[in-house]
Design a protein around this motif. Structure first.
Motif, PDB file in Angstrom:
ATOM      1  N   VAL A  64      74.220 -14.445  25.536  1.00 30.97           N
ATOM      2  CA  VAL A  64      75.639 -14.077  25.614  1.00 30.97           C
ATOM      3  C   VAL A  64      76.184 -13.811  24.206  1.00 30.97           C
ATOM      4  O   VAL A  64      76.875 -12.821  23.957  1.00 30.97           O
ATOM      5  CB  VAL A  64      76.446 -15.214  26.286  1.00 30.97           C
ATOM      6  CG1 VAL A  64      77.933 -14.907  26.284  1.00 30.97           C
ATOM      7  CG2 VAL A  64      75.944 -15.454  27.713  1.00 30.97           C
ATOM      8  N   TRP A  65      75.860 -14.699  23.280  1.00 31.04           N
ATOM      9  CA  TRP A  65      76.372 -14.578  21.910  1.00 31.04           C
ATOM     10  C   TRP A  65      75.915 -13.267  21.269  1.00 31.04           C
ATOM     11  O   TRP A  65      76.691 -12.578  20.600  1.00 31.04           O
ATOM     12  CB  TRP A  65      75.895 -15.782  21.083  1.00 31.04           C
ATOM     13  CG  TRP A  65      76.362 -15.759  19.658  1.00 31.04           C
ATOM     14  CD1 TRP A  65      77.579 -16.172  19.183  1.00 31.04           C
ATOM     15  CD2 TRP A  65      75.625 -15.277  18.516  1.00 31.04           C
ATOM     16  NE1 TRP A  65      77.637 -15.978  17.815  1.00 31.04           N
ATOM     17  CE2 TRP A  65      76.454 -15.430  17.388  1.00 31.04           C
ATOM     18  CE3 TRP A  65      74.351 -14.737  18.356  1.00 31.04           C
ATOM     19  CZ2 TRP A  65      76.046 -15.066  16.104  1.00 31.04           C
ATOM     20  CZ3 TRP A  65      73.938 -14.364  17.079  1.00 31.04           C
ATOM     21  CH2 TRP A  65      74.793 -14.536  15.972  1.00 31.04           C
ATOM     22  N   GLU A  66      74.673 -12.883  21.516  1.00 30.85           N
ATOM     23  CA  GLU A  66      74.174 -11.624  20.950  1.00 30.85           C
ATOM     24  C   GLU A  66      74.952 -10.428  21.492  1.00 30.85           C
ATOM     25  O   GLU A  66      75.255  -9.486  20.744  1.00 30.85           O
ATOM     26  CB  GLU A  66      72.687 -11.433  21.282  1.00 30.85           C
ATOM     27  CG  GLU A  66      71.747 -12.347  20.522  1.00 30.85           C
ATOM     28  CD  GLU A  66      70.295 -12.180  20.956  1.00 30.85           C
ATOM     29  OE1 GLU A  66      69.395 -12.608  20.213  1.00 30.85           O
ATOM     30  OE2 GLU A  66      70.056 -11.633  22.058  1.00 30.85           O
ATOM     31  N   SER A  67      75.263 -10.455  22.792  1.00 27.38           N
ATOM     32  CA  SER A  67      76.025  -9.327  23.362  1.00 27.38           C
ATOM     33  C   SER A  67      77.382  -9.218  22.686  1.00 27.38           C
ATOM     34  O   SER A  67      77.871  -8.116  22.413  1.00 27.38           O
ATOM     35  CB  SER A  67      76.231  -9.512  24.871  1.00 27.38           C
ATOM     36  OG  SER A  67      75.044  -9.282  25.559  1.00 27.38           O
ATOM     37  N   ARG A  68      77.998 -10.370  22.400  1.00 26.12           N
ATOM     38  CA  ARG A  68      79.303 -10.357  21.738  1.00 26.12           C
ATOM     39  C   ARG A  68      79.169  -9.751  20.332  1.00 26.12           C
ATOM     40  O   ARG A  68      79.980  -8.939  19.910  1.00 26.12           O
ATOM     41  CB  ARG A  68      79.850 -11.806  21.672  1.00 26.12           C
ATOM     42  CG  ARG A  68      81.251 -11.939  21.115  1.00 26.12           C
ATOM     43  CD  ARG A  68      82.317 -11.325  22.012  1.00 26.12           C
ATOM     44  NE  ARG A  68      82.426 -11.888  23.341  1.00 26.12           N
ATOM     45  CZ  ARG A  68      83.316 -12.797  23.742  1.00 26.12           C
ATOM     46  NH1 ARG A  68      84.197 -13.270  22.894  1.00 26.12           N
ATOM     47  NH2 ARG A  68      83.349 -13.210  24.992  1.00 26.12           N
ATOM     48  N   GLY A  74      78.596  -4.551  26.375  1.00 23.08           N
ATOM     49  CA  GLY A  74      78.595  -5.927  25.859  1.00 23.08           C
ATOM     50  C   GLY A  74      79.108  -6.906  26.906  1.00 23.08           C
ATOM     51  O   GLY A  74      78.399  -7.845  27.295  1.00 23.08           O
ATOM     52  N   PRO A  75      80.335  -6.699  27.410  1.00 14.96           N
ATOM     53  CA  PRO A  75      80.852  -7.610  28.430  1.00 14.96           C
ATOM     54  C   PRO A  75      80.003  -7.631  29.717  1.00 14.96           C
ATOM     55  O   PRO A  75      79.843  -8.687  30.334  1.00 14.96           O
ATOM     56  CB  PRO A  75      82.254  -7.056  28.708  1.00 14.96           C
ATOM     57  CG  PRO A  75      82.646  -6.378  27.428  1.00 14.96           C
ATOM     58  CD  PRO A  75      81.375  -5.813  26.863  1.00 14.96           C
ATOM     59  N   LEU A  76      79.435  -6.482  30.100  1.00 13.60           N
ATOM     60  CA  LEU A  76      78.566  -6.463  31.289  1.00 13.60           C
ATOM     61  C   LEU A  76      77.335  -7.342  31.047  1.00 13.60           C
ATOM     62  O   LEU A  76      76.963  -8.170  31.885  1.00 13.60           O
ATOM     63  CB  LEU A  76      78.161  -5.007  31.600  1.00 13.60           C
ATOM     64  CG  LEU A  76      77.076  -4.781  32.650  1.00 13.60           C
ATOM     65  CD1 LEU A  76      77.442  -5.408  33.990  1.00 13.60           C
ATOM     66  CD2 LEU A  76      76.818  -3.278  32.846  1.00 13.60           C
ATOM     67  N   SER A  77      76.721  -7.175  29.889  1.00 13.79           N
ATOM     68  CA  SER A  77      75.529  -7.986  29.581  1.00 13.79           C
ATOM     69  C   SER A  77      75.887  -9.453  29.362  1.00 13.79           C
ATOM     70  O   SER A  77      75.099 -10.343  29.704  1.00 13.79           O
ATOM     71  CB  SER A  77      74.826  -7.445  28.341  1.00 13.79           C
ATOM     72  OG  SER A  77      74.235  -6.212  28.625  1.00 13.79           O
ATOM     73  N   GLU A  78      77.051  -9.704  28.794  1.00 12.72           N
ATOM     74  CA  GLU A  78      77.488 -11.111  28.674  1.00 12.72           C
ATOM     75  C   GLU A  78      77.524 -11.755  30.053  1.00 12.72           C
ATOM     76  O   GLU A  78      77.070 -12.885  30.254  1.00 12.72           O
ATOM     77  CB  GLU A  78      78.897 -11.201  28.054  1.00 12.72           C
ATOM     78  CG  GLU A  78      78.927 -11.089  26.556  1.00 12.72           C
ATOM     79  CD  GLU A  78      80.292 -11.434  25.959  1.00 12.72           C
ATOM     80  OE1 GLU A  78      81.063 -12.205  26.580  1.00 12.72           O
ATOM     81  OE2 GLU A  78      80.601 -10.928  24.869  1.00 12.72           O
ATOM     82  N   THR A  79      78.078 -11.033  31.019  1.00 14.92           N
ATOM     83  CA  THR A  79      78.207 -11.590  32.375  1.00 14.92           C
ATOM     84  C   THR A  79      76.840 -11.870  32.976  1.00 14.92           C
ATOM     85  O   THR A  79      76.607 -12.939  33.563  1.00 14.92           O
ATOM     86  CB  THR A  79      79.005 -10.610  33.259  1.00 14.92           C
ATOM     87  OG1 THR A  79      80.293 -10.442  32.682  1.00 14.92           O
ATOM     88  CG2 THR A  79      79.137 -11.120  34.677  1.00 14.92           C
ATOM     89  N   VAL A  80      75.924 -10.916  32.800  1.00 14.70           N
ATOM     90  CA  VAL A  80      74.568 -11.103  33.315  1.00 14.70           C
ATOM     91  C   VAL A  80      73.933 -12.353  32.688  1.00 14.70           C
ATOM     92  O   VAL A  80      73.344 -13.193  33.376  1.00 14.70           O
ATOM     93  CB  VAL A  80      73.738  -9.829  33.025  1.00 14.70           C
ATOM     94  CG1 VAL A  80      72.252 -10.089  33.100  1.00 14.70           C
ATOM     95  CG2 VAL A  80      74.144  -8.721  33.992  1.00 14.70           C
ATOM     96  N   GLN A  81      74.087 -12.503  31.382  1.00  9.98           N
ATOM     97  CA  GLN A  81      73.465 -13.656  30.728  1.00  9.98           C
ATOM     98  C   GLN A  81      74.231 -14.961  30.994  1.00  9.98           C
ATOM     99  O   GLN A  81      73.642 -16.039  30.918  1.00  9.98           O
ATOM    100  CB  GLN A  81      73.291 -13.395  29.228  1.00  9.98           C
ATOM    101  CG  GLN A  81      72.331 -12.253  28.902  1.00  9.98           C
ATOM    102  CD  GLN A  81      70.893 -12.474  29.389  1.00  9.98           C
ATOM    103  OE1 GLN A  81      70.590 -13.426  30.125  1.00  9.98           O
ATOM    104  NE2 GLN A  81      70.001 -11.584  28.995  1.00  9.98           N
TER     105      GLN A  81
END
Ligand SMILES: NC(=O)c1ccc[n+]([C@@H]2O[C@H](COP(=O)([O-])OP(=O)(O)OC[C@H]3O[C@@H](n4cnc5c(N)ncnc54)[C@H](O)[C@@H]3O)[C@@H](O)[C@H]2O)c1
Length: 451
Positions: free
Chosen positions: A143-147, A397-404
Motif C-alpha cells: 500500500v505504501w509503495e502505491s502511495r 495508485g488508489p486502485l492498487s492501494e485498495t487491492v493491497q
C-alpha cells in the motif's frame, strides 16, 4: 504545449551506490550509440522485464511508429530472444540500476514488467530520473509503495500508465459508460470475482528445497528488494512467484487491478473505509486459497446509500446467482463484476461486453458501445503530447492501494480493519498498519516522497 524532455532530476546516494554495487553483475552487450532526440520525433524507451507480460508490453509499445528502444533489461539471458528478433541491436542489461545510470538522458520513458515486488524500486528510480513510466499491475507490492508512486508521478508531472490494458478496451469502457449513464440507476452494491486462487501455481504452503541456479539466471537481481532465499526450480521464476507473499500479490493482486478497475472508474471511488477478509487460512509464505474480501466505500452521487459494499471473491467462489436476476439457463461468468443498482443489475464479465437484467425489463434498452483503443499507444501518445492518461498513477495508485489493503486483510482474516486513508493507518489495528510496508534489501530501497 509539448512536455520538454525531463532532465535527470535527482542523483541519489542510493543510485550511486547501486551503480557501483551492481556494475559487477551487469553485462553490457552492445555500445549505447543512441543519439539524443526530441520526444516529438522519437520516444526513447527502455524495457525492464522483456518476456512474459514484458514481451506483450514491449511489442505493443514498440509497434508505435515513434518508439525507439534504447535498452532491454532482464535478469535471465534466455528471455531476450523475442525482443531481440523484433527489435535487433538494442543493448542488453541485467540490472535496471546500471541500465538507467549508464543510459541516463538517452532514456525518456521506461516499461516495468517484472514481478510485483520489483515494480516500485524500479519505477521510483526511473521517475526520480524524470522518466515517464508504464508499469504493470498491480502497480506495487505494498500500500505504501502505491502511495509513493502516485506522489512521485504527481510531484514530477510525469505521464504514467498502469498495465491493466483492459481499462482501454471497448468491453470495460462500455460497461463503465452504461453505469455512468444510469442504466441501472444508482449503485447499491458490487460483487467482483475471479476463478483463480492465491496459491494455485506452485500449490505449496511452505518453502521448497533449494536448487542450483540455472546458467544465465541472475538470482540475486531477481530477488532484488525481497529477503534472500535460495533459488528453487519451477516455483518462483518465471511466473509462479505470484503465489508467494514476498514476491506476488495472490489472486486479488493478479486480477483485482483488472476487474475492480471498471468499478473504480464507473463509480469514482478511491479509498475504502474498511476491509474484512474471510479465507481458508494463510501461512506467512503464500497467499490464501479461496477468499472473500469485503470493502466498504463512502457514498457519492453514483452510489445509492451512505456507504457501499464491494465484495471480492476468488478461488472458485462467486456471488449468489439469485443476486443477478439471471434468466433460466444463464450462468454467471467465470470472472467479472455484478453491479446491483436501484433499477436492475449489470454484469460486466472479465473482458466481455456488459449485460443487464432482469431481461424483460431491459428488453428494449440498447447499451452504449464505446470504442476501445490501445492502452500502450495511448500512453506513448500522452507522453509525446505532454498529457496525462486515464490510468495514470493518480488513478492507479488508489486502485492498487485498495487491492493491497485487501491483501493485508487476507493476512488477518476475520477482522474488520478500519482504514484512514489520509493518515495511512488502520484506526483499530496497529499490527495491520505495520503491514502497509515492508523491509527492503540493501541497494533496492524505495524512498518516501517528500512533499
Ligand atoms: N496486464 C496483464 O494482463 C498481465 C498479464 C500477466 C502478467 N502481468 C503482470 O506483469 C508482470 C510480470 O508478470 P509475468 O507473468 O510476465 O512474470 P515473469 O516471471 O514471466 O517475468 C517477466 C519478465 O521479467 C523478467 N524479470 C524478473 N525480474 C526481473 C528484474 N528484477 N529485472 C529485470 N527483469 C526481470 C523475467 O525474467 C521475465 O522475462 C507482473 O507484475 C504481472 O502481474 C500482467
Amino acid at each position: 504545449m509539448n512536455q520538454p524532455r525531463m532532465k535527470q532530476i535527482l542523483t541519489t546516494r542510493r543510485g550511486m551506490m547501486a551503480q557501483s554495487a551492481a556494475a559487477a553483475s551487469a553485462v553490457f552487450l552492445a555500445p549505447a550509440v543512441v543519439k539524443a532526440s526530441t520526444i516529438e520525433k522519437e520516444l526513447h524507451v527502455a524495457a525492464i522485464g522483456v518476456n512474459g507480460m514484458g514481451w506483450a508490453d514491449l511489442s505493443s509499445i514498440g509497434s508505435h511508429s515513434k518508439v525507439k528502444f534504447v535498452g532491454f533489461c532482464d535478469i535471465d539471458d534466455s528471455r531476450f530472444d523475442k525482443a531481440d528478433q523484433a527489435f535487433p541491436g538494442v543493448p542488453h542489461f541485467h540490472d535496471y540500476r546500471v541500465m538507467l545510470t549508464e543510459l541516463g538522458d538517452k532514456v525518456d520513458a521506461v516499461i516495468v514488467s517484472t514481478p510485483d515486488h520489483m515494480h516500485a524500486p524500479i519505477a521510483m528510480m526511473a521517475m526520480k530520473m524524470g522518466k515517464h513510466v508504464y508499469c504493470q499491475k498491480p502497480l506495487t507490492h505494498t500500500v505504501w509503495e502505491s502511495r509513493q508512486m502516485r506522489l512521485m508521478a504527481e510531484k514530477l508531472n510525469l505521464t504514467t500508465q498502469m498495465g491493466n490494458q483492459i481499462h482501454s478496451a471497448t468491453e470495460y469502457r462500455s460497461g463503465v459508460r452504461a453505469i455512468q449513464n444510469g442504466v441501472i440507476g444508482k449503485i447499491k452494491e458490487v460483487h467482483s470475482w475471479i476463478g483463480v486462487q492465491g496459491r494455485q501455481y506452485c500449490n505449496r504452503t511452505d518453502r521448497p528445497a533449494s536448487a542450483e541456479v540455472p546458467a544465465g539466471v541472475h538470482w540475486d537481481l531477481w530477488l532484488g528488494a525481497a529477503p534472500e532465499r535460495p533459488f528453487a526450480a519451477d516455483v518462483y521464476h518465471p511466473f509462479k512467484w505470484r503465489d508467494w507473499q514476498d514476491f506476488g500479490s495472490g489472486a486479488l493482486g493478479d486480477f483485482g487491478c483488472h476487474i475492480l478497475d471498471p468499478v473504480f472508474t464507473a463509480l469514482g471511488i478511491k479509498a475504502p473505509l474498511s476491509v474484512h477478509a474471510v479465507n481458508d487460512g494463510t501461512t506467512k509464505e503464500v497467499w490464501p486459497g479461496p477468499e472473500t474480501v469485503t470493502f466498504e466505500f463512502p457514498g457519492n452521487e453514483r452510489i445509492a446509500g451512505a456507504t457501499m459494499k464491494l465484495v471480492w471473491r476468488d478461488g472458485g467462489l462467486k456471488p449468489p446467482r439469485e443476486l443477478a436476476q439471471l434468466p433460466q439457463g444463464v450462468e454467471l461468468p467465470s470472472g467479472g463484476s455484478l453491479f446491483i443498482g436501484e433499477e436492475g443489475v449489470l454484469i460486466l464479465p472479465h473482458y466481455r461486453m456488459p449485460t443487464v437484467y432482469p431481461a424483460d425489463k431491459f428488453r428494449d434498452v440498447t447499451l452504449p458501445t464505446v470504442p476501445g483503443s490501445s492502452h500502450w499507444h495511448d500512453w506513448v501518445d500522452a507522453v509525446i503530447a505532454g498529457k496525462k492518461t486515464t490510468d495514470g498513477f493518480e488513478y492507479a495508485g488508489p486502485l492498487s492501494e485498495t487491492v493491497q489493503l485487501g491483501n493485508i486483510a487476507a493476512r488477518l482474516p476475520g477482522q474488520k480493519l478500519q482504514w484512514d486513508t489520509e493518515q495511512m493507518t488502520f484506526r483499530n489495528h496497529p499490527n495491520a498498519t505495520k503491514l502497509l510496508t515492508k523491509s527492503y534489501r540493501s541497494g533496492f530501497e524505495v524512498e518516501a516522497v517528500n512533499s
